[in-house]
Design a protein around this motif. Structure first.
Motif, PDB file in Angstrom:
ATOM      1  N   ARG A 216       0.787  -1.172   0.024  1.00 15.37           N
ATOM      2  CA  ARG A 216       0.110  -0.056  -0.046  1.00 15.37           C
ATOM      3  C   ARG A 216       0.848   1.187  -0.015  1.00 15.37           C
ATOM      4  O   ARG A 216       2.117   1.163  -0.011  1.00 15.37           O
ATOM      5  CB  ARG A 216      -0.919  -0.082   1.245  1.00 15.37           C
ATOM      6  N   SER A 217       0.277   2.262  -0.185  1.00 17.07           N
ATOM      7  CA  SER A 217       0.983   3.656  -0.404  1.00 17.07           C
ATOM      8  C   SER A 217       1.722   4.051   0.921  1.00 17.07           C
ATOM      9  O   SER A 217       1.234   3.400   2.038  1.00 17.07           O
ATOM     10  CB  SER A 217       0.099   4.645  -0.743  1.00 17.07           C
ATOM     11  N   VAL A 218       2.668   5.025   0.702  1.00 16.67           N
ATOM     12  CA  VAL A 218       3.299   5.408   2.086  1.00 16.67           C
ATOM     13  C   VAL A 218       2.359   6.010   3.129  1.00 16.67           C
ATOM     14  O   VAL A 218       1.687   6.681   2.778  1.00 16.67           O
ATOM     15  CB  VAL A 218       4.399   6.529   1.561  1.00 16.67           C
ATOM     16  N   LEU A 219       2.449   5.628   4.273  1.00 17.36           N
ATOM     17  CA  LEU A 219       1.579   6.087   5.314  1.00 17.36           C
ATOM     18  C   LEU A 219       1.668   7.680   5.460  1.00 17.36           C
ATOM     19  O   LEU A 219       2.838   8.423   5.457  1.00 17.36           O
ATOM     20  CB  LEU A 219       1.590   5.554   6.469  1.00 17.36           C
ATOM     21  N   ALA A 220       0.483   8.384   5.600  1.00 20.84           N
ATOM     22  CA  ALA A 220       0.582   9.771   5.906  1.00 20.84           C
ATOM     23  C   ALA A 220       1.789  10.123   7.049  1.00 20.84           C
ATOM     24  O   ALA A 220       1.620   9.502   8.044  1.00 20.84           O
ATOM     25  CB  ALA A 220      -0.880  10.489   6.080  1.00 20.84           C
ATOM     26  N   GLY A 221       2.538  11.439   6.591  1.00 18.12           N
ATOM     27  CA  GLY A 221       3.361  11.817   7.743  1.00 18.12           C
ATOM     28  C   GLY A 221       4.755  11.275   7.909  1.00 18.12           C
ATOM     29  O   GLY A 221       5.248  11.754   8.720  1.00 18.12           O
ATOM     30  N   ALA A 222       4.938  10.295   7.076  1.00 22.75           N
ATOM     31  CA  ALA A 222       6.280   9.579   7.229  1.00 22.75           C
ATOM     32  C   ALA A 222       7.195  10.729   6.066  1.00 22.75           C
ATOM     33  O   ALA A 222       7.026  10.851   5.216  1.00 22.75           O
ATOM     34  CB  ALA A 222       6.180   8.382   6.556  1.00 22.75           C
ATOM     35  N   VAL A 223       8.104  11.233   6.756  1.00 22.01           N
ATOM     36  CA  VAL A 223       8.852  12.151   6.201  1.00 22.01           C
ATOM     37  C   VAL A 223      10.410  11.747   6.389  1.00 22.01           C
ATOM     38  O   VAL A 223      10.791  11.482   7.705  1.00 22.01           O
ATOM     39  CB  VAL A 223       8.850  13.645   6.790  1.00 22.01           C
ATOM     40  N   VAL A 224      11.192  11.607   5.331  1.00 16.26           N
ATOM     41  CA  VAL A 224      12.449  11.177   5.598  1.00 16.26           C
ATOM     42  C   VAL A 224      13.361  12.024   4.837  1.00 16.26           C
ATOM     43  O   VAL A 224      12.903  12.693   3.997  1.00 16.26           O
ATOM     44  CB  VAL A 224      12.649   9.613   4.984  1.00 16.26           C
ATOM     45  N   THR A 225      14.565  12.082   5.457  1.00 18.26           N
ATOM     46  CA  THR A 225      15.702  13.057   4.792  1.00 18.26           C
ATOM     47  C   THR A 225      16.863  12.400   4.264  1.00 18.26           C
ATOM     48  O   THR A 225      17.247  11.485   4.967  1.00 18.26           O
ATOM     49  CB  THR A 225      15.933  14.273   5.803  1.00 18.26           C
ATOM     50  N   GLY A 226      17.565  13.056   3.478  1.00 20.48           N
ATOM     51  CA  GLY A 226      18.831  12.814   2.841  1.00 20.48           C
ATOM     52  C   GLY A 226      19.492  11.496   2.975  1.00 20.48           C
ATOM     53  O   GLY A 226      18.875  10.401   2.864  1.00 20.48           O
ATOM     54  N   ILE A 227      20.813  11.729   3.285  1.00 21.21           N
ATOM     55  CA  ILE A 227      21.702  10.380   3.168  1.00 21.21           C
ATOM     56  C   ILE A 227      22.120  10.139   4.687  1.00 21.21           C
ATOM     57  O   ILE A 227      22.239  11.138   5.613  1.00 21.21           O
ATOM     58  CB  ILE A 227      22.662  10.530   2.458  1.00 21.21           C
ATOM     59  N   SER A 228      22.357   8.706   5.108  1.00 21.07           N
ATOM     60  CA  SER A 228      22.914   8.431   6.381  1.00 21.07           C
ATOM     61  C   SER A 228      24.017   9.221   6.522  1.00 21.07           C
ATOM     62  O   SER A 228      25.064   9.293   5.969  1.00 21.07           O
ATOM     63  CB  SER A 228      22.867   6.965   6.426  1.00 21.07           C
TER      64      SER A 228
ATOM     65  N   ALA B  55      28.124  -4.435  -1.558  1.00 23.50           N
ATOM     66  CA  ALA B  55      26.728  -4.292  -1.589  1.00 23.50           C
ATOM     67  C   ALA B  55      25.856  -3.776  -0.465  1.00 23.50           C
ATOM     68  O   ALA B  55      25.300  -2.653  -0.462  1.00 23.50           O
ATOM     69  CB  ALA B  55      25.936  -5.389  -2.213  1.00 23.50           C
ATOM     70  N   ASN B  56      26.162  -4.361   0.839  1.00 25.38           N
ATOM     71  CA  ASN B  56      25.625  -3.931   1.982  1.00 25.38           C
ATOM     72  C   ASN B  56      25.916  -2.330   2.100  1.00 25.38           C
ATOM     73  O   ASN B  56      25.234  -1.739   2.706  1.00 25.38           O
ATOM     74  CB  ASN B  56      26.126  -4.894   3.080  1.00 25.38           C
ATOM     75  N   ASP B  57      27.237  -2.174   2.018  1.00 28.52           N
ATOM     76  CA  ASP B  57      27.761  -0.522   2.251  1.00 28.52           C
ATOM     77  C   ASP B  57      26.915   0.304   1.715  1.00 28.52           C
ATOM     78  O   ASP B  57      26.744   1.541   1.990  1.00 28.52           O
ATOM     79  CB  ASP B  57      29.315  -0.680   1.927  1.00 28.52           C
ATOM     80  N   SER B  58      26.759  -0.181   0.391  1.00 30.55           N
ATOM     81  CA  SER B  58      25.866   0.803  -0.376  1.00 30.55           C
ATOM     82  C   SER B  58      24.490   1.073   0.073  1.00 30.55           C
ATOM     83  O   SER B  58      23.956   2.076   0.062  1.00 30.55           O
ATOM     84  CB  SER B  58      25.739   0.249  -1.883  1.00 30.55           C
ATOM     85  N   VAL B  59      23.867   0.106   0.418  1.00 24.30           N
ATOM     86  CA  VAL B  59      22.520  -0.350   1.169  1.00 24.30           C
ATOM     87  C   VAL B  59      22.501   1.046   2.462  1.00 24.30           C
ATOM     88  O   VAL B  59      21.759   1.784   2.316  1.00 24.30           O
ATOM     89  CB  VAL B  59      21.910  -1.545   1.723  1.00 24.30           C
ATOM     90  N   PHE B  60      23.535   0.654   3.364  1.00 25.71           N
ATOM     91  CA  PHE B  60      23.613   1.474   4.316  1.00 25.71           C
ATOM     92  C   PHE B  60      23.674   3.203   4.244  1.00 25.71           C
ATOM     93  O   PHE B  60      23.276   4.117   4.881  1.00 25.71           O
ATOM     94  CB  PHE B  60      24.345   0.922   5.217  1.00 25.71           C
ATOM     95  N   LYS B  61      24.549   3.383   3.179  1.00 24.89           N
ATOM     96  CA  LYS B  61      25.151   4.857   2.873  1.00 24.89           C
ATOM     97  C   LYS B  61      23.785   5.528   2.266  1.00 24.89           C
ATOM     98  O   LYS B  61      23.897   6.681   2.498  1.00 24.89           O
ATOM     99  CB  LYS B  61      26.577   4.830   1.976  1.00 24.89           C
ATOM    100  N   ASN B  62      22.747   4.700   1.718  1.00 27.82           N
ATOM    101  CA  ASN B  62      21.751   5.322   1.095  1.00 27.82           C
ATOM    102  C   ASN B  62      20.613   5.280   1.786  1.00 27.82           C
ATOM    103  O   ASN B  62      19.348   5.340   1.427  1.00 27.82           O
ATOM    104  CB  ASN B  62      21.480   4.759  -0.254  1.00 27.82           C
TER     105      ASN B  62
ATOM    106  N   ALA C 157      17.976   1.052  12.574  1.00 30.82           N
ATOM    107  CA  ALA C 157      18.710   2.110  13.782  1.00 30.82           C
ATOM    108  C   ALA C 157      19.334   3.359  13.030  1.00 30.82           C
ATOM    109  O   ALA C 157      19.091   4.263  13.582  1.00 30.82           O
ATOM    110  CB  ALA C 157      20.255   1.220  14.063  1.00 30.82           C
ATOM    111  N   ILE C 158      19.347   3.033  11.651  1.00 29.72           N
ATOM    112  CA  ILE C 158      20.241   4.382  10.992  1.00 29.72           C
ATOM    113  C   ILE C 158      18.791   5.336  10.887  1.00 29.72           C
ATOM    114  O   ILE C 158      19.125   6.381  11.069  1.00 29.72           O
ATOM    115  CB  ILE C 158      20.191   3.952   9.562  1.00 29.72           C
ATOM    116  N   TYR C 159      17.655   4.863  10.715  1.00 21.70           N
ATOM    117  CA  TYR C 159      16.396   5.645  10.681  1.00 21.70           C
ATOM    118  C   TYR C 159      16.102   6.649  11.729  1.00 21.70           C
ATOM    119  O   TYR C 159      15.903   7.750  11.713  1.00 21.70           O
ATOM    120  CB  TYR C 159      15.315   4.658  10.360  1.00 21.70           C
ATOM    121  N   ILE C 160      16.480   5.770  12.836  1.00 26.30           N
ATOM    122  CA  ILE C 160      16.277   6.424  14.247  1.00 26.30           C
ATOM    123  C   ILE C 160      17.424   7.334  14.705  1.00 26.30           C
ATOM    124  O   ILE C 160      17.469   8.568  15.073  1.00 26.30           O
ATOM    125  CB  ILE C 160      15.956   5.674  15.281  1.00 26.30           C
TER     126      ILE C 160
END
Length: 314
Positions: A9-21, A44-51, A109-112
């Motif tokens: 389903r579509s992104v839940l309202a109010g979810a706002v994210v910014t930039g790069i880790s 490949a994992n490093d790329s995931v975390f950096k973005n 963890a990165i998200y928080i």
């Protein structure tokens, strides 16, 4: 095998994210090549975390679980620590845990926090609810099947993956090809998992042999103490990737929705985690984590992420 027709389903309202880790901390991002994984999986994992996305400050509500985690400076995660491709601990560096569940935990963890700082707490199937209820851990990432019974004690975000019970046998076994062949057989199961109830429903004459952990079940199978081992497909696949004495036969015969275990009654944290799940799936990071772990072995096509809240108990 894992293809799930349910759409996201579509992104839940109010979810706002910014930039790069922000810069990643060495304690939880050093990579090791898991059994069956390619030599490029670390990069490949490093790329995931950096973005990886970081939650906007407005989403870290004052006094919330997210606020507590951010002030503490680490996310406390319960996981198995012994499942290749899912949550495998590096013996040379216990802080280094890799796999599908472990890497998703790092993304949360990165998200928080802006960095993948995780404290890993080993858990068994029978201890997960207690670890959440008494506040020992913030979340459980441990191939944790969502059930309505469990949801009476704890909460689930997700589901974030659809798996199912499957059958493993010794590699030289040519007579057992799936659940239909287990009548009258000695069947190894793991205590506290859906296999304890599902096997008797499918094969009432099967004789259950319970063991406490996945490695114990695999050992019992390879030693010939049981004819087959019924466990979650993902766990069996991860075990067979490093143990050529066993093989998975047939397709999963149940649908097992994985959820992220949370403390019961924390609606704000559940919404926050679900918003994060939606975000990493839309950005393709969920798929990259799968490719780097479970998708690195076999020919299984990438599964479709299940819809959040789509199963009872979620």
């Amino acid at each position: 095998m894992f293809t799930n027709p349910i759409t996201r389903r579509s992104v839940l309202a109010g979810a706002v994210v910014t930039g790069i880790s922000a810069a990643l901390t060495a304690c939880s991002t050093d990579s090791v090549t898991l059994p069956g994984a390619s030599s490029t999986s670390g990069a490949a994992n490093d790329s995931v975390f950096k973005n990886a996305p970081i939650a906007d400050a407005s989403l870290i509500l004052s006094g919330s679980t997210m606020d507590t985690i951010k002030k503490r400076g680490k996310l406390v995660v319960a996981t198995a620590l012994d499942a290749p491709l899912v949550s495998q601990q590096d013996p040379a560096n216990p802080q280094n845990v890799n796999g599908f569940d472990a890497d998703l935990a790092k993304l949360l963890a990165i998200y928080i926090l802006g960095k993948p700082t995780v404290e890993w707490v080993p858990s068994a199937s029978e201890s997960r609810e207690a670890l959440l209820s008494n506040g020992t851990v913030d979340v459980v990432f441990s191939t944790y099947t969502i059930t309505t019974k469990r949801a009476e004690q704890i909460a689930f975000a997700g589901p974030y993956f659809m798996s199912g019970l499957a059958v493993a046998v010794k590699s030289d076994n040519t007579t057992i090809k799936g659940i239909d062949d287990l009548g009258g057989k000695n069947v190894i199961v793991q205590t506290g998992t859906p296999s304890v109830a599902e096997v008797p429903q499918k094969q009432p004459t099967a004789k259950l042999m319970p063991f406490a952990t996945t490695p114990e079940g695999v050992q019992a199978l390879t030693q010939g103490r049981g004819d087959a081992y019924v466990q979650d497909y993902v766990l069996l696949a991860s075990q067979s990737s490093k143990n050529k004495d066993i093989k998975v036969v047939g397709a999963p015969f149940t649908t097992e929705p994985y959820g992220i275990g949370l403390k019961h009654g924390d609606a704000a944290f559940k919404t926050f985690v679900n918003n994060w799940l939606t975000t990493i799936e839309k950005q393709g990071l969920w798929g990259q984590v799968w490719k780097n772990s479970l998708g690195s072995v076999g020919d299984t096509p990438m599964p479709t992420a299940p819809s959040i809240g789509s199963v009872p108990g979620s």
